[in-house]
Design a protein around this motif. Sequence first.
Motif, PDB file in Angstrom:
ATOM      1  N   VAL A  13       0.836  -1.201   0.000  1.00  0.00           N
ATOM      2  CA  VAL A  13       0.000   0.000   0.000  1.00  0.00           C
ATOM      3  C   VAL A  13       0.870   1.249   0.000  1.00  0.00           C
ATOM      4  N   LYS A  14       1.939   1.231   0.794  1.00  0.00           N
ATOM      5  CA  LYS A  14       2.858   2.380   0.850  1.00  0.00           C
ATOM      6  C   LYS A  14       3.473   2.632  -0.526  1.00  0.00           C
ATOM      7  N   GLU A  15       3.894   1.576  -1.193  1.00  0.00           N
ATOM      8  CA  GLU A  15       4.465   1.722  -2.532  1.00  0.00           C
ATOM      9  C   GLU A  15       3.424   2.303  -3.494  1.00  0.00           C
ATOM     10  N   GLY A  16       2.192   1.815  -3.408  1.00  0.00           N
ATOM     11  CA  GLY A  16       1.109   2.334  -4.250  1.00  0.00           C
ATOM     12  C   GLY A  16       0.836   3.800  -3.975  1.00  0.00           C
ATOM     13  N   LEU A  17       0.784   4.162  -2.709  1.00  0.00           N
ATOM     14  CA  LEU A  17       0.541   5.547  -2.307  1.00  0.00           C
ATOM     15  C   LEU A  17       1.595   6.464  -2.897  1.00  0.00           C
ATOM     16  N   PHE A  18       2.860   6.088  -2.784  1.00  0.00           N
ATOM     17  CA  PHE A  18       3.923   6.954  -3.279  1.00  0.00           C
ATOM     18  C   PHE A  18       4.033   6.934  -4.803  1.00  0.00           C
ATOM     19  N   ASN A  19       3.525   5.910  -5.457  1.00  0.00           N
ATOM     20  CA  ASN A  19       3.425   5.947  -6.914  1.00  0.00           C
ATOM     21  C   ASN A  19       2.377   6.985  -7.334  1.00  0.00           C
ATOM     22  N   ILE A  20       1.292   7.095  -6.568  1.00  0.00           N
ATOM     23  CA  ILE A  20       0.218   8.046  -6.868  1.00  0.00           C
ATOM     24  C   ILE A  20       0.712   9.489  -6.733  1.00  0.00           C
ATOM     25  N   ILE A  21       1.475   9.779  -5.677  1.00  0.00           N
ATOM     26  CA  ILE A  21       1.850  11.173  -5.380  1.00  0.00           C
ATOM     27  C   ILE A  21       3.307  11.506  -5.677  1.00  0.00           C
ATOM     28  N   GLN A  22       4.025  10.631  -6.367  1.00  0.00           N
ATOM     29  CA  GLN A  22       5.470  10.802  -6.527  1.00  0.00           C
ATOM     30  C   GLN A  22       5.889  12.162  -7.085  1.00  0.00           C
ATOM     31  N   PHE A  23       5.056  12.796  -7.910  1.00  0.00           N
ATOM     32  CA  PHE A  23       5.427  14.088  -8.488  1.00  0.00           C
ATOM     33  C   PHE A  23       4.820  15.260  -7.712  1.00  0.00           C
ATOM     34  N   ASP A  24       4.167  14.961  -6.603  1.00  0.00           N
ATOM     35  CA  ASP A  24       3.482  15.984  -5.814  1.00  0.00           C
ATOM     36  C   ASP A  24       4.068  16.135  -4.416  1.00  0.00           C
ATOM     37  N   ILE A  25       5.311  15.751  -4.220  1.00  0.00           N
ATOM     38  CA  ILE A  25       5.907  15.767  -2.877  1.00  0.00           C
ATOM     39  C   ILE A  25       6.959  16.855  -2.711  1.00  0.00           C
ATOM     40  N   GLU A  26       7.858  16.980  -3.660  1.00  0.00           N
ATOM     41  CA  GLU A  26       9.019  17.856  -3.488  1.00  0.00           C
ATOM     42  C   GLU A  26       8.608  19.305  -3.216  1.00  0.00           C
ATOM     43  N   GLY A  27       9.173  19.852  -2.134  1.00  0.00           N
ATOM     44  CA  GLY A  27       8.921  21.235  -1.768  1.00  0.00           C
ATOM     45  C   GLY A  27       7.577  21.496  -1.108  1.00  0.00           C
ATOM     46  N   ARG A  28       6.809  20.462  -0.821  1.00  0.00           N
ATOM     47  CA  ARG A  28       5.450  20.622  -0.297  1.00  0.00           C
ATOM     48  C   ARG A  28       5.395  20.536   1.219  1.00  0.00           C
ATOM     49  N   LYS A  29       4.322  21.115   1.791  1.00  0.00           N
ATOM     50  CA  LYS A  29       4.035  21.034   3.220  1.00  0.00           C
ATOM     51  C   LYS A  29       3.088  19.861   3.449  1.00  0.00           C
ATOM     52  N   VAL A  30       3.472  18.954   4.336  1.00  0.00           N
ATOM     53  CA  VAL A  30       2.737  17.709   4.552  1.00  0.00           C
ATOM     54  C   VAL A  30       2.137  17.683   5.958  1.00  0.00           C
ATOM     55  N   LEU A  31       0.911  17.161   6.057  1.00  0.00           N
ATOM     56  CA  LEU A  31       0.279  16.900   7.346  1.00  0.00           C
ATOM     57  C   LEU A  31       0.009  15.405   7.427  1.00  0.00           C
ATOM     58  N   ASP A  32       0.602  14.745   8.416  1.00  0.00           N
ATOM     59  CA  ASP A  32       0.414  13.309   8.643  1.00  0.00           C
ATOM     60  C   ASP A  32      -0.433  13.160   9.904  1.00  0.00           C
ATOM     61  N   LEU A  33      -1.761  13.033   9.709  1.00  0.00           N
ATOM     62  CA  LEU A  33      -2.679  12.862  10.840  1.00  0.00           C
ATOM     63  C   LEU A  33      -2.733  11.396  11.231  1.00  0.00           C
ATOM     64  N   PHE A  34      -2.967  11.113  12.502  1.00  0.00           N
ATOM     65  CA  PHE A  34      -2.959   9.725  12.997  1.00  0.00           C
ATOM     66  C   PHE A  34      -1.628   9.095  12.593  1.00  0.00           C
ATOM     67  N   ALA A  35      -0.548   9.789  12.874  1.00  0.00           N
ATOM     68  CA  ALA A  35       0.768   9.475  12.308  1.00  0.00           C
ATOM     69  C   ALA A  35       1.339   8.121  12.726  1.00  0.00           C
ATOM     70  N   GLY A  36       0.963   7.605  13.886  1.00  0.00           N
ATOM     71  CA  GLY A  36       1.478   6.298  14.311  1.00  0.00           C
ATOM     72  C   GLY A  36       2.986   6.299  14.454  1.00  0.00           C
TER      73      GLY A  36
END
Length: 190
Positions: A28-51
């Motif tokens: 699932v993690k690999e799939g998630l990062f395939n989906i957003i791979q071009f939308d990460i660099e330089g961005r502000k991220v919020l990881d809710l329920f971060a575990g």
Amino acid sequence: MRVITGSARGRRLGELEGMETRPTTDRVKEGLFNIIQFDIEGRKVLDLFAGTGQLGIECLSRGAASAVFVDRRADAVKLIRENLKVTDLTDKARVVAGDSVEYLKGVREKFDLILLDPPYAAGLLEPVIAHIARFDILSPHGIIIAEHPADKALPALEPPYRLHRTYRYGKIGLTVYRRSGNEKNEEETP
């Protein structure tokens, strides 16, 4: 559990004891990062329920500008801080100990990417998605990714938010919401 790629590639992350926190599987993690791979660099991220913080840490490793990690469990908050040290990403992160819904009610900043992976049985996903849209904390052209049981359909949202697509990985679903930009304002700018 390891960081897949980027500056912290291959670093092993600590895990929480017990069954209360269920880390995102490698598939699932690999799939998630395939989906957003071009939308990460330089961005502000919020990881809710971060575990463990693994999703936000992966974003930082891949070039995100900053990440805020929110979890209510003291052991999770401690582990996120330890995992950030192991990956040398502490300077780009802020860890918040507290309830995710309460955090959303008080947040005064916008994020480009919001990662949601609450405990499945807690019934928190729909209220949290509604809060994000109501308080409009997603930047123009921002993305929300919610992990959930594959047999659960998540609700559509009012514009400027839209349900983009749901991906299935066995028993796990990833639903992607996108926020449109401020096109009206953008047209007026020279």
